[in-house]
Design a protein around this motif. Structure first.
Motif, mmCIF file in Angstrom:
data_model
loop_
_atom_site.group_PDB
_atom_site.id
_atom_site.type_symbol
_atom_site.label_atom_id
_atom_site.label_comp_id
_atom_site.label_asym_id
_atom_site.label_seq_id
_atom_site.Cartn_x
_atom_site.Cartn_y
_atom_site.Cartn_z
ATOM 1 N N SER A 6 -0.786 -33.619 33.624
ATOM 2 C CA SER A 6 -0.789 -32.205 33.997
ATOM 3 C C SER A 6 -0.989 -31.312 32.782
ATOM 4 C CB SER A 6 0.486 -31.845 34.747
ATOM 5 O OG SER A 6 1.620 -32.030 33.950
ATOM 6 N N ILE A 7 -0.419 -31.663 31.646
ATOM 7 C CA ILE A 7 -0.631 -30.869 30.425
ATOM 8 C C ILE A 7 -2.099 -30.916 30.020
ATOM 9 C CG2 ILE A 7 -0.136 -30.717 27.948
ATOM 10 C CD1 ILE A 7 2.733 -31.609 28.625
ATOM 11 N N LEU A 8 -2.707 -32.098 30.098
ATOM 12 C CA LEU A 8 -4.128 -32.217 29.748
ATOM 13 C C LEU A 8 -4.993 -31.373 30.672
ATOM 14 C CD1 LEU A 8 -4.385 -36.033 28.943
ATOM 15 C CD2 LEU A 8 -4.384 -34.129 27.331
ATOM 16 N N LEU A 9 -4.680 -31.366 31.973
ATOM 17 C CA LEU A 9 -5.442 -30.554 32.923
ATOM 18 C C LEU A 9 -5.288 -29.064 32.636
ATOM 19 C CD1 LEU A 9 -4.860 -32.422 36.308
ATOM 20 C CD2 LEU A 9 -6.998 -32.163 35.061
ATOM 21 N N ILE A 10 -4.075 -28.647 32.322
ATOM 22 C CA ILE A 10 -3.842 -27.238 32.004
ATOM 23 C C ILE A 10 -4.667 -26.842 30.784
ATOM 24 C CG2 ILE A 10 -2.137 -25.578 31.160
ATOM 25 C CD1 ILE A 10 -0.076 -27.119 32.927
ATOM 26 N N ILE A 11 -4.669 -27.685 29.755
ATOM 27 C CA ILE A 11 -5.429 -27.383 28.540
ATOM 28 C C ILE A 11 -6.925 -27.338 28.842
ATOM 29 C CG2 ILE A 11 -6.106 -28.298 26.279
ATOM 30 C CD1 ILE A 11 -3.159 -29.171 25.939
ATOM 31 N N GLN A 12 -7.412 -28.260 29.680
ATOM 32 C CA GLN A 12 -8.833 -28.260 30.033
ATOM 33 C C GLN A 12 -9.211 -27.001 30.809
ATOM 34 O OE1 GLN A 12 -9.332 -31.927 32.174
ATOM 35 N NE2 GLN A 12 -9.745 -33.105 30.330
ATOM 36 N N GLN A 13 -8.349 -26.592 31.735
ATOM 37 C CA GLN A 13 -8.649 -25.440 32.583
ATOM 38 C C GLN A 13 -8.396 -24.112 31.877
ATOM 39 O OE1 GLN A 13 -6.268 -26.222 36.052
ATOM 40 N NE2 GLN A 13 -7.623 -27.840 36.763
ATOM 41 N N ASN A 14 -7.466 -24.096 30.941
ATOM 42 C CA ASN A 14 -7.126 -22.864 30.237
ATOM 43 C C ASN A 14 -6.808 -23.184 28.772
ATOM 44 O OD1 ASN A 14 -6.367 -20.352 29.435
ATOM 45 N ND2 ASN A 14 -4.509 -20.255 30.668
ATOM 46 N N PRO A 15 -7.853 -23.311 27.945
ATOM 47 C CA PRO A 15 -7.626 -23.700 26.552
ATOM 48 C C PRO A 15 -6.835 -22.681 25.739
ATOM 49 C CG PRO A 15 -9.958 -23.277 26.958
ATOM 50 C CD PRO A 15 -9.263 -23.164 28.270
ATOM 51 N N GLY A 16 -6.558 -21.520 26.294
ATOM 52 C CA GLY A 16 -5.761 -20.526 25.598
ATOM 53 C C GLY A 16 -4.286 -20.584 25.937
ATOM 54 N N ASP A 17 -3.863 -21.596 26.701
ATOM 55 C CA ASP A 17 -2.463 -21.710 27.125
ATOM 56 C C ASP A 17 -1.606 -22.250 25.987
ATOM 57 O OD1 ASP A 17 0.020 -22.436 28.260
ATOM 58 O OD2 ASP A 17 -0.907 -22.762 30.216
ATOM 59 N N ALA A 18 -0.926 -21.358 25.294
ATOM 60 C CA ALA A 18 -0.120 -21.734 24.134
ATOM 61 C C ALA A 18 1.013 -22.678 24.508
ATOM 62 C CB ALA A 18 0.441 -20.486 23.468
ATOM 63 N N VAL A 19 1.614 -22.485 25.664
ATOM 64 C CA VAL A 19 2.747 -23.316 26.079
ATOM 65 C C VAL A 19 2.307 -24.766 26.291
ATOM 66 C CG1 VAL A 19 4.506 -23.672 27.850
ATOM 67 C CG2 VAL A 19 3.995 -21.368 27.059
ATOM 68 N N ALA A 20 1.134 -24.966 26.856
ATOM 69 C CA ALA A 20 0.642 -26.330 27.070
ATOM 70 C C ALA A 20 0.444 -27.057 25.742
ATOM 71 C CB ALA A 20 -0.654 -26.307 27.874
ATOM 72 N N TYR A 21 -0.124 -26.360 24.759
ATOM 73 C CA TYR A 21 -0.289 -26.978 23.437
ATOM 74 C C TYR A 21 1.060 -27.262 22.794
ATOM 75 C CZ TYR A 21 -5.334 -26.376 23.377
ATOM 76 O OH TYR A 21 -6.664 -26.470 23.654
ATOM 77 N N TYR A 22 1.992 -26.349 22.964
ATOM 78 C CA TYR A 22 3.345 -26.545 22.439
ATOM 79 C C TYR A 22 3.990 -27.786 23.055
ATOM 80 C CZ TYR A 22 8.375 -25.733 21.969
ATOM 81 O OH TYR A 22 9.713 -25.880 21.738
ATOM 82 N N ARG A 23 3.884 -27.917 24.368
ATOM 83 C CA ARG A 23 4.486 -29.079 25.049
ATOM 84 C C ARG A 23 3.813 -30.378 24.640
ATOM 85 N NH1 ARG A 23 5.370 -26.125 30.822
ATOM 86 N NH2 ARG A 23 7.258 -25.039 30.195
#
Length: 82
Positions: A6-23
């Protein structure tokens, strides 16, 4: 779907999501993959510098106590990566 997926999908769909990169950085930190963690923390910092927990994790992984004589130099390091 696993948390990692799910984190990988979030990053793919929204590369500006700081929380996903943090997690994801935290996941790398848990496995002692500090170089990958540092990359993700840096990306997250670029997306939002106000995320104080992220900054704490970044400084932990970066080893700032031993390597960086001042917090100001650390912040210069972070912002120069932008």
């Amino acid at each position: 779907m696993t948390s990692k997926t799910s984190i990988l999908l979030i990053i793919q769909q929204n590369p500006g999501d700081a929380v996903a990169y943090y997690r994801r950085g935290n996941a790398y930190k848990k496995t002692k993959n500090y170089n990958r963690a540092l990359q993700d923390y840096s990306t997250s910092i670029k997306n939002t510098a106000a995320f104080s927990d992220l900054l704490n994790s970044y400084f932990f992984v970066h080893g700032w106590e031993e390597k960086i004589p001042s917090v100001r130099e650390a912040m210069d390091d972070v912002y120069s990566a932008r």
